[in-house]
Design a protein around this motif. Structure first.
Motif, PDB file in Angstrom:
ATOM      1  N   LEU A 175     -15.430   9.178 -12.404  1.00 40.76           N
ATOM      2  CA  LEU A 175     -15.798  10.340 -13.211  1.00 40.76           C
ATOM      3  C   LEU A 175     -17.266  10.312 -13.600  1.00 40.76           C
ATOM      4  CD1 LEU A 175     -12.712  10.655 -15.591  1.00 40.76           C
ATOM      5  CD2 LEU A 175     -13.351  12.170 -13.702  1.00 40.76           C
ATOM      6  N   GLU A 176     -17.799   9.125 -13.841  1.00 43.19           N
ATOM      7  CA  GLU A 176     -19.185   9.040 -14.295  1.00 43.19           C
ATOM      8  C   GLU A 176     -20.166   9.251 -13.153  1.00 43.19           C
ATOM      9  OE1 GLU A 176     -19.547   5.300 -16.202  1.00 43.19           O
ATOM     10  OE2 GLU A 176     -18.176   5.827 -17.845  1.00 43.19           O
ATOM     11  N   GLY A 177     -19.779   8.864 -11.955  1.00 36.49           N
ATOM     12  CA  GLY A 177     -20.672   9.001 -10.826  1.00 36.49           C
ATOM     13  C   GLY A 177     -21.010  10.461 -10.557  1.00 36.49           C
ATOM     14  N   ALA A 178     -22.223  10.682 -10.013  1.00 34.10           N
ATOM     15  CA  ALA A 178     -22.655  12.049  -9.728  1.00 34.10           C
ATOM     16  C   ALA A 178     -22.022  12.567  -8.438  1.00 34.10           C
ATOM     17  CB  ALA A 178     -24.178  12.098  -9.618  1.00 34.10           C
ATOM     18  N   ASN A 179     -21.920  11.707  -7.469  1.00 31.72           N
ATOM     19  CA  ASN A 179     -21.344  12.125  -6.191  1.00 31.72           C
ATOM     20  C   ASN A 179     -19.817  12.187  -6.300  1.00 31.72           C
ATOM     21  OD1 ASN A 179     -20.996   9.469  -6.621  1.00 31.72           O
ATOM     22  ND2 ASN A 179     -21.603   8.780  -4.571  1.00 31.72           N
ATOM     23  N   ASP A 180     -19.230  12.787  -5.307  1.00 33.94           N
ATOM     24  CA  ASP A 180     -17.775  12.913  -5.345  1.00 33.94           C
ATOM     25  C   ASP A 180     -17.138  11.968  -4.335  1.00 33.94           C
ATOM     26  OD1 ASP A 180     -18.873  14.228  -3.259  1.00 33.94           O
ATOM     27  OD2 ASP A 180     -17.524  15.948  -3.334  1.00 33.94           O
ATOM     28  N   ARG A 181     -17.491  10.728  -4.451  1.00 25.54           N
ATOM     29  CA  ARG A 181     -16.872   9.704  -3.606  1.00 25.54           C
ATOM     30  C   ARG A 181     -15.367   9.717  -3.865  1.00 25.54           C
ATOM     31  NH1 ARG A 181     -17.616   3.574  -3.625  1.00 25.54           N
ATOM     32  NH2 ARG A 181     -18.335   3.827  -5.756  1.00 25.54           N
ATOM     33  N   PRO A 182     -14.558   9.611  -2.831  1.00 24.45           N
ATOM     34  CA  PRO A 182     -13.103   9.650  -3.039  1.00 24.45           C
ATOM     35  C   PRO A 182     -12.652   8.516  -3.944  1.00 24.45           C
ATOM     36  CG  PRO A 182     -13.642   9.099  -0.762  1.00 24.45           C
ATOM     37  CD  PRO A 182     -14.893   9.570  -1.402  1.00 24.45           C
ATOM     38  N   LEU A 183     -11.708   8.836  -4.815  1.00 18.01           N
ATOM     39  CA  LEU A 183     -11.210   7.843  -5.775  1.00 18.01           C
ATOM     40  C   LEU A 183     -10.691   6.600  -5.065  1.00 18.01           C
ATOM     41  CD1 LEU A 183     -10.426   6.948  -8.582  1.00 18.01           C
ATOM     42  CD2 LEU A 183      -8.402   8.400  -8.457  1.00 18.01           C
ATOM     43  N   HIS A 184     -10.141   6.797  -3.897  1.00 15.58           N
ATOM     44  CA  HIS A 184      -9.599   5.668  -3.154  1.00 15.58           C
ATOM     45  C   HIS A 184     -10.657   4.598  -2.916  1.00 15.58           C
ATOM     46  CE1 HIS A 184      -9.129   3.692   0.808  1.00 15.58           C
ATOM     47  NE2 HIS A 184      -7.927   3.444   0.351  1.00 15.58           N
ATOM     48  N   ASP A 185     -11.869   5.041  -2.544  1.00 16.67           N
ATOM     49  CA  ASP A 185     -12.946   4.082  -2.293  1.00 16.67           C
ATOM     50  C   ASP A 185     -13.356   3.365  -3.575  1.00 16.67           C
ATOM     51  OD1 ASP A 185     -12.893   4.796   0.312  1.00 16.67           O
ATOM     52  OD2 ASP A 185     -14.787   5.904   0.308  1.00 16.67           O
ATOM     53  N   VAL A 186     -13.483   4.128  -4.646  1.00 16.64           N
ATOM     54  CA  VAL A 186     -13.896   3.519  -5.916  1.00 16.64           C
ATOM     55  C   VAL A 186     -12.867   2.489  -6.358  1.00 16.64           C
ATOM     56  CG1 VAL A 186     -14.571   3.987  -8.286  1.00 16.64           C
ATOM     57  CG2 VAL A 186     -15.028   5.684  -6.516  1.00 16.64           C
ATOM     58  N   LEU A 187     -11.612   2.804  -6.105  1.00 13.14           N
ATOM     59  CA  LEU A 187     -10.538   1.894  -6.472  1.00 13.14           C
ATOM     60  C   LEU A 187     -10.699   0.546  -5.759  1.00 13.14           C
ATOM     61  CD1 LEU A 187      -8.068   2.159  -8.296  1.00 13.14           C
ATOM     62  CD2 LEU A 187      -6.747   2.916  -6.326  1.00 13.14           C
ATOM     63  N   ARG A 188     -10.951   0.610  -4.477  1.00 10.19           N
ATOM     64  CA  ARG A 188     -11.111  -0.630  -3.714  1.00 10.19           C
ATOM     65  C   ARG A 188     -12.337  -1.399  -4.178  1.00 10.19           C
ATOM     66  NH1 ARG A 188      -9.462  -3.128   0.515  1.00 10.19           N
ATOM     67  NH2 ARG A 188      -7.809  -1.564   0.760  1.00 10.19           N
ATOM     68  N   GLU A 189     -13.416  -0.668  -4.411  1.00 17.16           N
ATOM     69  CA  GLU A 189     -14.644  -1.338  -4.824  1.00 17.16           C
ATOM     70  C   GLU A 189     -14.472  -2.008  -6.196  1.00 17.16           C
ATOM     71  OE1 GLU A 189     -17.644   0.712  -6.696  1.00 17.16           O
ATOM     72  OE2 GLU A 189     -18.529  -1.263  -7.019  1.00 17.16           O
ATOM     73  N   THR A 190     -13.759  -1.317  -7.093  1.00 15.55           N
ATOM     74  CA  THR A 190     -13.539  -1.884  -8.427  1.00 15.55           C
ATOM     75  C   THR A 190     -12.706  -3.157  -8.346  1.00 15.55           C
ATOM     76  OG1 THR A 190     -13.635   0.331  -9.400  1.00 15.55           O
ATOM     77  CG2 THR A 190     -12.635  -1.407 -10.721  1.00 15.55           C
ATOM     78  N   ARG A 191     -11.680  -3.129  -7.513  1.00 16.17           N
ATOM     79  CA  ARG A 191     -10.827  -4.311  -7.360  1.00 16.17           C
ATOM     80  C   ARG A 191     -11.614  -5.492  -6.798  1.00 16.17           C
ATOM     81  NH1 ARG A 191      -8.537  -8.114  -6.177  1.00 16.17           N
ATOM     82  NH2 ARG A 191      -6.453  -8.643  -5.398  1.00 16.17           N
ATOM     83  N   ASP A 192     -12.470  -5.214  -5.799  1.00 11.60           N
ATOM     84  CA  ASP A 192     -13.294  -6.275  -5.231  1.00 11.60           C
ATOM     85  C   ASP A 192     -14.266  -6.828  -6.268  1.00 11.60           C
ATOM     86  OD1 ASP A 192     -11.985  -5.924  -2.872  1.00 11.60           O
ATOM     87  OD2 ASP A 192     -13.554  -4.697  -1.939  1.00 11.60           O
ATOM     88  N   ARG A 193     -14.848  -5.907  -7.036  1.00 17.23           N
ATOM     89  CA  ARG A 193     -15.829  -6.320  -8.043  1.00 17.23           C
ATOM     90  C   ARG A 193     -15.196  -7.254  -9.070  1.00 17.23           C
ATOM     91  NH1 ARG A 193     -20.513  -3.514 -10.751  1.00 17.23           N
ATOM     92  NH2 ARG A 193     -20.430  -1.974  -9.070  1.00 17.23           N
ATOM     93  N   LEU A 194     -14.022  -6.889  -9.519  1.00 18.75           N
ATOM     94  CA  LEU A 194     -13.339  -7.742 -10.505  1.00 18.75           C
ATOM     95  C   LEU A 194     -12.941  -9.081  -9.873  1.00 18.75           C
ATOM     96  CD1 LEU A 194     -12.267  -8.174 -13.289  1.00 18.75           C
ATOM     97  CD2 LEU A 194     -10.189  -6.945 -12.682  1.00 18.75           C
ATOM     98  N   GLY A 195     -12.556  -9.034  -8.607  1.00 21.16           N
ATOM     99  CA  GLY A 195     -12.204 -10.274  -7.914  1.00 21.16           C
ATOM    100  C   GLY A 195     -13.385 -11.229  -7.857  1.00 21.16           C
ATOM    101  N   ARG A 196     -14.571 -10.696  -7.546  1.00 23.22           N
ATOM    102  CA  ARG A 196     -15.766 -11.553  -7.507  1.00 23.22           C
ATOM    103  C   ARG A 196     -16.090 -12.093  -8.891  1.00 23.22           C
ATOM    104  NH1 ARG A 196     -17.640  -7.574  -3.951  1.00 23.22           N
ATOM    105  NH2 ARG A 196     -18.745  -6.550  -5.647  1.00 23.22           N
ATOM    106  N   LEU A 197     -15.932 -11.253  -9.918  1.00 22.72           N
ATOM    107  CA  LEU A 197     -16.288 -11.674 -11.282  1.00 22.72           C
ATOM    108  C   LEU A 197     -15.408 -12.825 -11.764  1.00 22.72           C
ATOM    109  CD1 LEU A 197     -16.958  -8.313 -13.135  1.00 22.72           C
ATOM    110  CD2 LEU A 197     -18.528 -10.244 -12.971  1.00 22.72           C
ATOM    111  N   THR A 198     -14.123 -12.731 -11.449  1.00 20.24           N
ATOM    112  CA  THR A 198     -13.194 -13.723 -11.981  1.00 20.24           C
ATOM    113  C   THR A 198     -13.030 -14.908 -11.048  1.00 20.24           C
ATOM    114  OG1 THR A 198     -11.310 -12.608 -10.984  1.00 20.24           O
ATOM    115  CG2 THR A 198     -11.946 -11.945 -13.199  1.00 20.24           C
ATOM    116  N   GLY A 199     -13.741 -14.902  -9.940  1.00 24.53           N
ATOM    117  CA  GLY A 199     -13.716 -16.049  -9.041  1.00 24.53           C
ATOM    118  C   GLY A 199     -12.347 -16.310  -8.494  1.00 24.53           C
TER     119      GLY A 199
END
Lengths: 193, 193
Positions: free
Chosen positions: A169-193
């Motif tokens: 919602l915050e992003g300006a572009n309309d990237r499909p939610l599906h992609d953001v979902l995957r990216e968020t999951r990966d990001r959290l995975g990297r953060l928590t090791g």
DNA sequence: CCGGTGACGACACGTCGTGCCATCATTCTA
DNA sequence: TAGAATGATGGCACGACGTGTCGTCACCGG
């Protein structure tokens, strides 16, 4: 959607009209300065009828999410076999993200703006997320997962989904939610090791 | 604790007395069937005074958690350097778990039982957890973590802490909360791969 | 044609939460 | 020591919230 074909005797859209009136009034005057009689009057109904459709003043903003736990449960119920539990959960969110969000980004964004404007609405949103997690937890338990693991994993999934929704919602572009979902999951995975 | 030495002119424990009265009444008759005037009367105070100490009827159950965000922030602020972000967050919960919980298990359990008995109280509990996550997020941002990572990681930490607290309360033995915290974090790590 | 069904209207009521002012013991100041 | 300032509490009125209850009225089925 969700209404039968015959559609009753009275106008079947009372809840929808109330929701639209509430969205308008909350945007115009804010949540705190809007009264339930005002919402009902704009929808052409009475206060008593409002409380037949919604449990309280906040509930009107979550009409669209009522079917959400059931939908996610259904998607998870007939998911492809052989998935790990965490992939099963993410698969459910993937399916929902593909169907019902990318065409309604502005509507979701407007609703989110109202919710973020008042602590009491944010509080209710958290409860709705918790209810969604509870539904997922139930499916996971049915699939044989141990109770504590199911609780942990369902909360984890909802955490990722909510965070992804925010990014989307915050992003300006309309990237499909599906992609953001995957990216968020990966990001959290990297953060928590 | 938390009160100065001089202790004002009036009985300085008005909030404490109101909390004790509320805990008794909620246990005896339930949350929904207890009125604020009842709580105030049992504490020897008036309704108006109740609402000077607590924002609403639910807030009285969270008196003990008011200092929680500030305490966790302080602990994180002077944590040993060289920790990864996720270890920093878990270190904060570790410190809190060692200090203020293991001696109060029955009190925490009684409070939790009341909260779980009413949806509105569960809703408020979720908001308090969210506020705690917000405080942690602020510290992480100050430490240079990117905004979205800070939000994800603080929510993750609170998820683990809340789940660990549940395990710790449900278990029959009095295993230290610190151990349960570590076990919960490992369990979630294995689940999410 | 007629009784059942179900959404809505109307009213009363208890509770919630707040604004406003008075009271009164303590503390500060001259 | 007298009087002013402070600050927690009491008291009151009020609007809003949410519910119980009954009545109305269109549609539906026999």
């Amino acid at each position: 959607m969700g209404y039968g074909v015959t559609m009753g005797r009275w106008a079947p859209d009372a809840a929808i009209r109330l929701e639209r009136a509430a969205l308008e009034l909350f945007s115009e005057q804010g949540f705190a300065d809007t009264t339930v009689p005002q919402i009902a009057a704009r929808a052409g109904l009475t206060t008593r009828t409002y409380f037949r459709h919604f449990a309280d003043k906040r509930d009107v903003l979550f009409l669209r999410e009522r079917e959400f736990p059931a939908v996610v449960s259904a998607v998870l119920a007939d998911a492809p076999g052989g998935l790990t539990p965490v992939d099963l959960v993410m698969h459910g969110f993937d399916a929902v993200a593909r169907d019902g969000f990318d065409d309604w980004r502005e509507a979701v964004r407007a609703r989110r703006r109202i919710i973020r404007s008042d602590m009491h609405l944010r509080e209710r949103e958290l409860l709705k997320s918790s209810a969604l997690a509870g539904a997922i937890e139930g499916v996971l338990v049915e699939h044989g997962l141990e109770a504590r693991d199911a609780a942990l994993l369902s909360s984890f999934g909802v955490l990722v989904f909510d965070a992804a929704l925010d990014s989307w919602l915050e992003g300006a572009n309309d990237r499909p939610l599906h992609d953001v979902l995957r990216e968020t999951r990966d990001r959290l995975g990297r953060l928590t090791g």
